[in-house]
Design an enzyme around this catalytic site. Structure first.
Site, PDB file in Angstrom:
ATOM      1  N   GLU A 273       0.771  -1.257   0.094  1.00 51.26           N
ATOM      2  CA  GLU A 273       0.151  -0.097  -0.140  1.00 51.26           C
ATOM      3  C   GLU A 273       0.948   1.255  -0.187  1.00 51.26           C
ATOM      4  OE1 GLU A 273      -2.269  -0.446   3.600  1.00 51.26           O
ATOM      5  OE2 GLU A 273      -3.294  -2.118   2.996  1.00 51.26           O
ATOM      6  N   CYS A 342      -3.790  33.128  10.087  1.00 54.75           N
ATOM      7  CA  CYS A 342      -3.702  33.648  11.599  1.00 54.75           C
ATOM      8  C   CYS A 342      -3.350  32.597  12.713  1.00 54.75           C
ATOM      9  CB  CYS A 342      -4.740  34.463  11.820  1.00 54.75           C
ATOM     10  SG  CYS A 342      -5.115  35.679  10.593  1.00 54.75           S
TER      11      CYS A 342
END
Ligand code: LLP
Length: 413
Positions: A273, A342
């Site tokens: 995988e 921010c």
């Protein structure tokens, strides 16, 4: 190996100068190289050629349809962790019969969708999940092929946030419990034991934990066969690391040795995988310098890509090289390259020595193909980046930059 190189003082993706893409599409933009993606897939497949192997690309690493379609055409199967990923694989032309479904929290709906699609196997992570799978399969009058994800309890020697094979992690089932589950499955008519699965972690830079895990899991596989369970598949997960900066992960050949040697003489279909190793070094995130600033002797370069576009540095303190696309001559200065979001963790590169940068200059954040766009969000209501695929015959947009309307789709006032 990748196809991002400096040619005549300008960084290119294959034969395409990166500024050409930025001029048309703006920034931030992910730029993938098809030649790199194809080469990585080929090299990995070749390394496992001597064994009966199915590569199942791990969709979570980068799930753009164009990339899934490219791998599907190369013969890849897919490792998915959600109904959304299954839908993407189908949309991209992937073959559900080559899909393995991992993850600790599959819902009934997701189990149903995958059963109807006829996937290769469910990688089951708990006893309760196994019983749900049985019930859902029976309600559809089907038998669900499954593997139990066992937890080999090896130390993968990677970042603690991405280690998954230790006893204390939420993933997998201890060997003792797994054996009991396989035994139970014989009495559950909705289930069909197909194999054994494990995955010890990501960005592995040593081969020995891989070998150790495969040895343990192979031993368990033999024991299951000895008990007469009809297992035929051994899924060893993904995890092979890449070079972001100075890491020296095992080569694909060394990795293949670590996996294949413990399996010598076993009759088994091997499943892998891989995610990062296929796509990680196949993309850059192209960004533009906005402002330079200095505060208490510390220098900052503010760019137009932020942690919402590439989360890895903020989330894992991950290092990505950052290169000016057209390096200027002059003295290098050490600075933090930060995004507009921010949050104080919105640092894409801390204390980087860069040649002079002017406002508007382009920079490339390297090795951004894996867990880059797939982990991007719209935090701070920032539309997600565009994605571009570069190939021998030029480049094309494979995902448009999100528009403001996309940000509030489905919302009401
Ligand atoms: N199989 C399973 C069951 C997995 O959990 C993963 C990754 C893979 C395969 C693919 O692993 P790879 O070959 O890409 O290492 N977001 C993190 C990485 C998380 C990995 C999650 N699982 C990062 O940006 O480093």
């Amino acid at each position: 190996m990748n196809s991002f190189h400096d040619k005549r003082g300008v960084l290119h993706a294959e034969d395409v100068p990166l500024p050409a893409i930025a001029e048309v599409l703006g920034t931030p933009t992910y730029v993938y190289s098809q030649a790199t993606l194809e080469r990585h897939f080929r090299v990995l497949s070749d390394a496992f050629r001597s064994a009966d192997t199915l590569l199942c690309y791990s969709v979570k690493a980068c799930s753009n349809l164009a990339i899934l379609s490219l791998f599907a055409q190369a013969g890849s199967g897919f490792d998915i962790v959600s109904g959304g990923e299954l839908a993407r694989v189908k949309q991209a032309g992937g073959d559900p019969k080559r899909v393995v479904f991992s993850g600790v929290g599959k819902t009934d709906d997701e189990l149903r969708q995958a059963l109807k699609a006829g996937i290769l196997m469910f990688n089951v992570e708990s006893g309760e999940e196994l019983h749900r799978l049985d019930a859902v399969a029976r309600s559809l009058r089907k038998r669900a092929p499954f593997s139990i994800r066992v937890n080999p309890d090896v130390d993968p020697k990677t970042h603690k946030y991405i280690a998954t094979g230790l006893k204390t992690s939420k993933f997998g089932v201890p060997f003792e419990d797994a054996m009991a589950l396989y035994e139970q499955s014989r009495r559950l008519p909705g289930l069909l034991a197909r194999g054994v699965d494990c995955h010890i972690g990501s960005q592995l830079t040593e081969a020995s934990p891989v070998r150790e895990a495969v040895e343990k899991v192979a031993g368990f596989y033999v024991a299951l066969k000895g008990q007469g369970l009809p297992v035929t598949h051994l899924d060893v997960g993904g995890g092979l690391g890449i070079t972001y900066t100075k890491e020296q992960p095992p080569s694909v050949t060394e990795y293949a040795k670590a996996v294949l040697e413990p399996l010598r003489g076993l009759e088994v279909r091997l499943v892998l995988e891989p995610g990062r190793v296929l796509v990680g070094n196949a993309a850059v995130l192209l960004t533009r310098a906005l402002y330079r600033k200095e505060s208490s002797g510390k220098r900052f370069l503010v760019v137009d890509a932020g942690m919402n576009d590439l989360l890895r540095p903020a989330l894992y303190e991950a290092h990505h090289d950052i290169r000016p696309v057209r390096p200027r001559r002059g003295k290098t200065t050490v600075q933090d390259i930060v995004g507009p979001v921010c949050e104080s963790t919105d640092v894409l590169g801390a204390s980087r020595a860069l040649p002079p940068i002017e406002q508007g200059d382009l920079l490339a954040i390297m090795s951004a193909g894996a867990y880059g766009m797939s982990m991007a969000s719209t935090y701070n209501s920032r539309p997600r980046p565009a994605e571009v695929l570069v190939a021998a015959d030029g480049w094309r947009v494979v995902r448009q930059r999100e528009r403001f309307e996309d940000l509030w789709r489905g919302e009401t006032t």
